[in-house]
Design an enzyme around this catalytic site. Structure first.
Site, short mmCIF file in Angstrom:
data_model
loop_
_atom_site.label_atom_id
_atom_site.label_comp_id
_atom_site.label_asym_id
_atom_site.label_seq_id
_atom_site.Cartn_x
_atom_site.Cartn_y
_atom_site.Cartn_z
N GLU A 197 32.25 50.83 44.43
CA GLU A 197 31.33 51.60 45.05
C GLU A 197 32.06 52.32 46.19
O GLU A 197 33.26 52.35 46.41
CB GLU A 197 30.24 50.78 46.14
CG GLU A 197 29.49 49.89 45.13
CD GLU A 197 28.58 48.87 45.67
OE1 GLU A 197 28.55 49.00 46.98
OE2 GLU A 197 27.91 48.14 45.13
N SER A 247 39.38 48.74 45.98
CA SER A 247 40.34 47.81 45.61
C SER A 247 39.59 46.31 46.63
O SER A 247 39.79 45.20 45.94
CB SER A 247 41.45 47.74 46.50
OG SER A 247 42.42 48.97 45.84
N THR A 256 33.05 54.15 33.86
CA THR A 256 33.49 54.68 32.62
C THR A 256 32.20 54.54 31.98
O THR A 256 31.71 53.99 31.52
CB THR A 256 34.68 54.17 32.24
OG1 THR A 256 35.70 53.91 33.08
CG2 THR A 256 35.13 54.68 30.85
N ARG A 313 64.78 71.87 19.14
CA ARG A 313 65.22 72.93 20.06
C ARG A 313 66.72 72.90 20.27
O ARG A 313 67.50 72.07 20.63
CB ARG A 313 64.45 72.56 21.34
CG ARG A 313 64.79 73.37 22.66
CD ARG A 313 64.18 74.67 22.63
NE ARG A 313 64.43 75.37 23.81
CZ ARG A 313 64.24 76.66 23.93
NH1 ARG A 313 63.81 77.33 22.95
NH2 ARG A 313 64.58 77.36 25.23
N LEU A 359 60.72 68.82 27.35
CA LEU A 359 60.39 70.05 26.73
C LEU A 359 60.22 71.48 27.37
O LEU A 359 60.20 72.48 26.87
CB LEU A 359 58.53 69.87 26.26
CG LEU A 359 58.42 69.46 25.06
CD1 LEU A 359 58.65 67.89 24.76
CD2 LEU A 359 56.79 69.65 24.41
N GLU A 413 41.32 49.82 36.77
CA GLU A 413 41.16 48.38 37.00
C GLU A 413 42.04 47.75 37.66
O GLU A 413 42.69 46.69 37.46
CB GLU A 413 41.26 47.99 35.16
CG GLU A 413 40.30 48.56 34.31
CD GLU A 413 39.78 47.74 33.12
OE1 GLU A 413 40.13 46.64 33.09
OE2 GLU A 413 39.05 48.30 32.37
N1 CAA Z 1 39.99 35.02 38.00
C1 CAA Z 1 38.75 34.12 38.38
N2 CAA Z 1 38.50 34.17 39.72
C2 CAA Z 1 39.11 34.92 40.60
C3 CAA Z 1 40.16 35.68 40.14
C4 CAA Z 1 40.65 35.65 38.64
N3 CAA Z 1 41.42 36.50 38.43
N4 CAA Z 1 40.62 36.33 41.44
C5 CAA Z 1 39.93 35.75 42.46
N5 CAA Z 1 38.90 34.79 41.94
C6 CAA Z 1 38.03 34.08 42.75
C7 CAA Z 1 38.84 33.33 43.54
O1 CAA Z 1 39.42 31.94 43.07
C8 CAA Z 1 37.90 33.02 44.89
O2 CAA Z 1 36.98 31.92 44.39
P1 CAA Z 1 36.88 30.63 45.47
O3 CAA Z 1 36.75 30.97 46.89
O4 CAA Z 1 35.91 29.67 44.83
O5 CAA Z 1 38.33 30.05 45.19
C9 CAA Z 1 37.13 34.15 44.76
O6 CAA Z 1 37.24 34.89 43.55
C10 CAA Z 1 37.78 35.04 46.05
O7 CAA Z 1 38.86 35.53 45.50
P2 CAA Z 1 40.12 36.26 46.61
O8 CAA Z 1 39.86 35.61 48.01
O9 CAA Z 1 41.30 36.20 45.88
O10 CAA Z 1 39.42 37.62 46.70
P3 CAA Z 1 39.77 38.89 47.29
O11 CAA Z 1 38.59 39.49 48.20
O12 CAA Z 1 40.90 38.73 48.33
O13 CAA Z 1 40.07 39.85 46.44
C11 CAA Z 1 41.26 40.95 44.68
C12 CAA Z 1 41.21 39.56 45.36
C13 CAA Z 1 42.48 40.54 43.68
C14 CAA Z 1 41.95 42.12 45.65
C15 CAA Z 1 40.36 41.86 44.02
O14 CAA Z 1 39.42 42.07 44.91
C16 CAA Z 1 40.74 42.84 43.10
O15 CAA Z 1 41.11 42.53 41.90
N6 CAA Z 1 40.40 44.14 43.29
C17 CAA Z 1 40.49 45.33 42.71
C18 CAA Z 1 39.28 45.53 42.02
C19 CAA Z 1 39.30 46.32 40.71
O16 CAA Z 1 40.21 46.20 40.01
N7 CAA Z 1 38.55 47.46 40.32
C20 CAA Z 1 38.53 47.98 39.34
C21 CAA Z 1 37.25 48.01 38.51
S1 CAA Z 1 37.34 48.98 37.00
C22 CAA Z 1 36.09 49.99 37.26
O17 CAA Z 1 35.12 49.81 37.74
C23 CAA Z 1 36.17 51.13 36.34
C24 CAA Z 1 35.54 50.88 34.77
O18 CAA Z 1 34.85 51.50 34.27
C25 CAA Z 1 36.12 49.73 33.93
#
Ligand code: CAA
Length: 382
Positions: A129, A134, A160, A269, A339, A364
């Site tokens: 959003e 991040s 996407t 080239r 190039l 991602e």
């Molecule tokens: N797998 C499973 N569970 C996970 C996990 C994982 N990889 N990472 C974290 N969790 C769980 C944790 O275990 C935790 O649970 P518990 O409290 O029960 O232990 C909970 O999730 C919260 O974890 P964190 O405290 O680590 O969370 P955080 O707020 O610090 O965030 C972060 C971690 C890695 C920064 C995460 O927010 C992140 O990956 N951010 C980037 C987001 C991203 O990649 N966005 C792109 C989206 S793609 C898109 O939108 C476009 C499209 O079209 C595809």
């Protein structure tokens, strides 16, 4: 690294050859034109589906090929080499399939996966959003239970193919602040209260439409909740872990395309009486590009094999995404350099590859987030 059997490797080579033939014949010739005019052709996804290439890792029971991630990454790489927007399209169509395979009810799996796996439907994933990129766990879109449905309100960004997707996994807040208050839902095209907002004007990947989704008292049936309330953040993170492998594979395809373009140009080239490939200044650049790509492929294969072996792969996926996409940025920039002036023009694909590579360092999870994931793991295990 876990290993594949000779039979699996042969199957992957055949799948790669099948994909390359389609991608080079059908996707590559229109890549420049469609990228510039921002044209996405859903019929390409349908055709890829008919070849069995849109549900590679998903179980055969639900219409997938059941072949695993190592095969999936080979397919994605070949598509990306021709036109990265379609590699992203296949990868994002894969996200709801992977999510529902792992977290969905039997009814959800039966209802949604077969159409996505066969390329008859396009998939989407909507997490980000305006104020939560991040920091995905801080998202603000709300979902309030009202009898047999949820009423969803908010605006999602960076979705996407949100304009062509029939089935979108959407994260919204059902509980308190932070990751634990997030739930995951299946949003369908045409649901009451769901409309499309702006389409982003981007530097590259023009054929991949990046959409704002507007939810105004949108009604999602309660049976479209994935898992339980509060599971949404885990659902999203698990999907992103596997999605990061496919982004890394996309980067490798883009790198391969740029390297091939640079080699062909350097051989043909001539300057100062001989092909520029014969100058060490150029051939050392090519050697570094090829070596970085080879290393990236090994990281992708490693993460994919861990996934296929059902072993922990989150850190390795982050490493693959980080290294392959940073390498793609360097490789494509060097291809433009080799190039020369031609590399900076739209007559050659080098500049498109460079624009495609840039976004892969961002989507991602930015590469800073990949470092955060890797760094946290190192400290936790110390
Ligand atoms: N797998 C499973 N569970 C996970 C996990 C994982 N990889 N990472 C974290 N969790 C769980 C944790 O275990 C935790 O649970 P518990 O409290 O029960 O232990 C909970 O999730 C919260 O974890 P964190 O405290 O680590 O969370 P955080 O707020 O610090 O965030 C972060 C971690 C890695 C920064 C995460 O927010 C992140 O990956 N951010 C980037 C987001 C991203 O990649 N966005 C792109 C989206 S793609 C898109 O939108 C476009 C499209 O079209 C595809």
């Amino acid at each position: 690294m876990t290993s594949s059997t000779p039979e699996q490797l042969e199957m992957i080579a055949e799948l790669r050859a099948l994909t390359r033939k389609f991608a080079q014949e059908k996707l590559a010739p229109r890549a420049e034109h469609d990228d510039r005019d921002e044209i996405f052709r859903p019929e390409n996804i349908q055709a890829l589906g008919e070849l069995g290439l849109t549900g590679v890792p998903v179980a055969e029971e639900y219409g997938g090929a059941g072949l695993g991630y190592e095969a999936y990454t080979a397919v994605i790489e070949e598509i990306a080499q021709a036109h990265a927007a379609y590699a992203i399209s296949v990868a994002v169509t894969g996200l709801p399939q992977v999510i529902l395979s792992k977290f969905g009810s039997d009814a959800q799996k039966k209802k949604y996966i077969p159409a996505l796996a066969s390329g008859r439907a396009i998939g989407g994933f909507s997490l980000s959003e305006a104020s939560s990129g991040s920091d995905a766990g801080s998202l603000k879109t709300t979902a309030r239970k009202d009898g047999s449905k949820y009423i969803v309100n908010g605006t999602k960004l960076w979705t996407t193919q949100g304009d062509s997707a029939e089935t979108i996994v959407l994260m919204a807040r059902t509980g308190g602040p932070g990751p634990k208050g997030v739930s995951a839902f299946i949003l369908e095209k045409g649901m009451k209260g769901f409309s499309l907002g702006k389409r982003e004007k981007k530097m590259g990947l023009g054929s991949s439409h990046t959409m704002e989704l507007v939810l105004e008292n949108c009604e999602i049936p309660a049976e479209n909740l994935i898992g339980n309330e509060g599971d949404g953040f885990t659902v999203a993170m698990t999907a992103l872990d596997s999605g990061r492998i496919t982004i890394a594979a996309t980067a490798n395809g883009v790198s391969q395309g740029a390297l091939a373009t640079a080699i062909a140009h350097a051989k043909q080239r001539e300057q100062f009486g001989k092909p520029i490939a014969e100058y060490q200044g150029v051939s050392f650049m090519l050697a570094d590009m090829a070596t970085a790509l080879e290393a990236s492929r090994h990281l992708v294969t490693n993460a994919a094999r861990l996934y296929d072996a059902k072993l922990p792969f989150s850190t390795e996926a982050a490493m693959a995404k980080l290294f392959a996409t940073d390498s793609a940025m360097k490789i494509t920039t060097d291809a433009v350099q080799i190039l020369g002036g031609s590399g900076y023009t739209q007559e050659f694909p080098a500049e498109r590859y460079m624009r495609e590579a840039k976004v892969l360092q961002i989507v991602e999870g930015t590469n800073q987030i990949q470092r955060l994931v890797i760094g946290r793991k190192l400290v936790t295990n110390a």
